[in-house]
Design an enzyme around this catalytic site. Structure first.
Site, short mmCIF file in Angstrom:
data_model
loop_
_atom_site.label_atom_id
_atom_site.label_comp_id
_atom_site.label_asym_id
_atom_site.label_seq_id
_atom_site.Cartn_x
_atom_site.Cartn_y
_atom_site.Cartn_z
N HIS A 51 0.83 -1.21 0.00
CA HIS A 51 0.00 0.00 0.00
C HIS A 51 0.87 1.26 0.00
CE1 HIS A 51 -3.29 -2.60 0.89
NE2 HIS A 51 -2.79 -2.95 2.06
N GLU A 69 6.84 -10.37 -23.51
CA GLU A 69 7.69 -10.27 -22.32
C GLU A 69 8.32 -11.60 -21.95
OE1 GLU A 69 5.36 -8.73 -19.03
OE2 GLU A 69 3.62 -9.93 -19.57
N ASP A 93 9.83 -7.83 -17.51
CA ASP A 93 9.86 -9.29 -17.48
C ASP A 93 10.77 -9.85 -18.57
OD1 ASP A 93 8.37 -10.30 -15.31
OD2 ASP A 93 6.55 -9.52 -16.24
N CYS A 96 6.32 -0.79 -22.67
CA CYS A 96 5.80 -0.23 -21.41
C CYS A 96 6.61 -0.64 -20.19
CB CYS A 96 4.34 -0.58 -21.22
SG CYS A 96 4.05 -2.35 -21.14
C1 PEP Z 1 6.82 -5.53 -17.86
O1 PEP Z 1 6.98 -6.71 -17.54
O2 PEP Z 1 7.68 -4.87 -18.46
C2 PEP Z 1 5.56 -4.82 -17.56
C3 PEP Z 1 5.33 -3.63 -18.02
O3 PEP Z 1 4.65 -5.42 -16.75
P1 PEP Z 1 4.82 -5.62 -15.17
O4 PEP Z 1 5.91 -4.69 -14.72
O5 PEP Z 1 3.48 -5.31 -14.60
O6 PEP Z 1 5.18 -7.06 -15.07
MG MG Z 2 5.36 -7.98 -17.01
#
Ligand code: PEP
Ligand code: MG
Length: 580
Positions: free
Chosen positions: A196, A433, A457, A504
């Site tokens: 949190h 990923e 990932d 992302c």
């Molecule tokens: C990633 O794996 O790059 C991603 C954007 O997702 P998360 O960080 O939520 O695994």
């Molecule tokens: Mg991810």
């Protein structure tokens, strides 16, 4: 303490920003409780004292909830409501009253014994969700205890709002009760990205570092601390030079941020679309303020982190609010990416030796079709409110994508049968990923409308580096030639198939990577909202031709030091002021 050497401690960057301030130590646990025998004739008084402490706790939490509600902070409100329910919990209230009467003891002792019993039930549970619930019981219990003891239950940091709040862990009531201007930064020894504290700190835009091993042993009350929420680093008792450097970096970033936020209000004018990664509905406001052209990643798993999963209509309303708020900007909403380090009660898998490679993400959704279909129906129903893009996480195998698409068709058919409306055309994409998805990108590209590269990932799986292991942080290299070649392969596959490709992962928010990502030829990058203004500023100053030339050189590299050197040289030549 003043003569002690500086110490640099690393943790998890939970909320961006740099702050230097004096440590305000919050020890929420060290309460001394003594057993006292209460004469039988005075037990009514003792139980009344306990009930009064409960009522005071309720009033305090209600006041904090009202403040949070006014500030529009949904997440703390939900957690505070759960805490209020706990104050009426039979095992806590009746358990304590029973002990007072049975053993003729003081309320503090009885409450302590009851809490110990409740907390014992949590022992040996490794699951992160349960660890956090255990913490909730501790926080609520401690509030009542402090009220019984006549101690301040709420945090009172020094006036001025500059202190660095240092704690083992903070409750949502603590952070929400603090409000936006009470302290300058937060640092906790416990915590994770899903804790949190991390979520609330981001929503309050307070620099925060969580999960700092050895924190409480290293920091003393009043010690000066530098908190770097970008790097996930704190410096305890820094030298004057270190403070000067941090303050300069902070001032530089702050003034640049201010100028950049103004600039962000102007037209986009960047060769790549700049979108925001968000985890809470509240962050849409920040995303828009920082000039996001859309939401590139909404991590829906955070909706499921609290008590109880939102049902289809609750999700539908939430997705709809987000889409409406974004107007004609697209929202890429990812289906549940649960598991790994994000494990709410709902999906508690059997303990796994290797959760990062275990039953997580799309695998879990496919195991729980009822829940998956409810989320897909909620998304489809919301699709009439704006431009929705649906994103499937962690696709590693063609059959996973096929099955996810089948469920999407099924969800559509169910809505049609119910006579419920949905948009005619909704883009559907997949996260790339996992290395297998990279290798099969050409084939996957024919089945989706877009790719979103999840480098957090992808790097972890490609380089066999646990993304949460601090000891291996030095191996987590986004500019590793193997990673760059993977990105290249995916972009080429997307181009070939004529689909869009976004990125992302966290690397998108680091300005030094932007020339590389632009040269690579991505259509979109998505990052924490606060990182957007600087990214826009940097991208406006880069020419696609120069970055493409950089990319051609990078593709030939075989050693991470070579790619790093090339990028450094490029930055020195094209963006010399990016140093701070
Ligand atoms: C990633 O794996 O790059 C991603 C954007 O997702 P998360 O960080 O939520 O695994
Ligand atoms: Mg991810």
């Amino acid at each position: 303490m003043s003569g002690a050497k500086p110490r640099v401690l690393r943790g998890i960057p939970a909320s961006p920003g740099i702050h230097v301030g004096a440590a305000f130590m919050v020890d929420r646990r060290r309460l001394k409780i003594r057993r006292r025998t209460v004469p039988r004739g005075r037990l009514d008084e003792e139980t009344a004292r306990f009930r009064a402490a409960l009522e005071t706790s309720v009033r305090q939490l209600e006041a904090i909830r009202a403040r949070s509600q006014q500030a529009g902070e949904r997440q703390p409100v939900a957690v505070l409501e759960a805490h209020l329910l706990m104050l009426r919990d039979e095992s806590l209230v009746q358990g304590t009253l029973d002990i007072i009467r049975r053993d003729a003891v003081n309320a503090e002792w009885a409450l302590g014994a009851t809490l110990a019993k409740v907390l014992r039930a949590f022992e040996d549970i490794q699951d992160e969700y349960f660890r956090e619930r255990r913490a909730d019981v501790e926080f609520v219990g401690e509030r009542v205890m402090r009220n019984l003891l006549g101690q301040a239950a709420d945090l009172r940091p020094p006036a001025g709002g500059h202190a660095v709040l240092v704690a083992h862990e903070l409750s949502p009531a603590d952070t929400a009760g603090l409000g936006r201007d009470a302290v300058g930064a937060l640092v906790t020894a416990a915590g994770s990205r899903t804790a949190h504290t991390a979520i609330v700190a981001r929503a309050l835009e307070l620099p925060a570092v969580v999960g700092v091993a050895g924190l409480l042993g290293a920091v003393g009350a009043g010690d000066r601390v530098i908190v770097d929420g970008y790097r996930g680093e704190i410096v305890v008792r820094p030298t004057r030079a270190m403070v000067r450097e941090a303050e300069e970096r902070a001032a530089c970033l702050r003034s640049r941020a201010l100028a950049l936020v103004d600039e962000a209000a102007g037209p986009a004018e960047t060769p790549m679309c700049l979108s925001a990664n968000i985890e809470l509905e509240e962050e849409v406001e920040a995303a828009l303020r920082y000039g996001a052209e859309g939401v590139g990643l909404f991590r829906t798993e955070f909706l499921f982190m609290g008590r109880g999963a939102p049902n289809e209509s609750q999700q539908h309303r939430l997705y709809e609010r987000i889409l409406k708020r974004l107007g004609d900007r697209p929202a890429t909403i990812r289906t549940l990416d649960m598991g790994g380090d994000k494990n709410p009660e709902l999906f508690r898998p059997a303990p796994e030796l290797n959760p990062a490679m275990g039953l997580r993400s799309i695998r879990l959704s496919l195991r729980h079709p009822g829940l998956f279909l409810a989320q897909l129906r909620a998304l489809l129903r919301a699709s009439t409110a704006g431009t929705l893009r649906i994103l499937f996480p962690l696709i590693a195998c063609p059959s996973e994508l096929e099955r996810a698409l089948e469920y999407l068709d099924q969800a559509r058919a169910q809505l049609r049968a119910r006579g419920q409306a949905m948009a005619g055309r909704i883009e559907v994409g997949m996260m790339v990923e996992v290395p297998s998805a990279v290798m099969l990108a050409d084939s996957f590209a024919r089945q989706v409308d877009f790719f979103s590269l999840g480098t957090n990932d992808l790097i972890q799986y490609a380089l066999a580096v646990d993304r949460h292991n601090e000891q291996l942080a030095y191996l987590n290299e986004p500019l590793h030639p193997a990673v760059l070649r993977m990105l290249d392969q995916v972009v080429r596959a997307a181009r070939q198939a004529g689909i869009r490709v976004a990125l992302c992962g966290e690397m998108a928010g680091e300005p030094q990577n932007l020339p590389v990502l632009l040269g690579l030829g991505l259509d979109e990058i998505s990052m924490t909202p606060a990182s957007l203004p600087l990214a826009r500023h940097v991208l406006r100053r880069l020419s696609p031709e120069a970055t493409q030339a950089l990319w051609r050189d990078l593709r030939m590299c075989t050693h991470p030091r070579e790619t790093e050197r090339l990028v450094k040289e490029f930055l020195a030549a094209h963006l010399p002021d990016l140093a701070c």
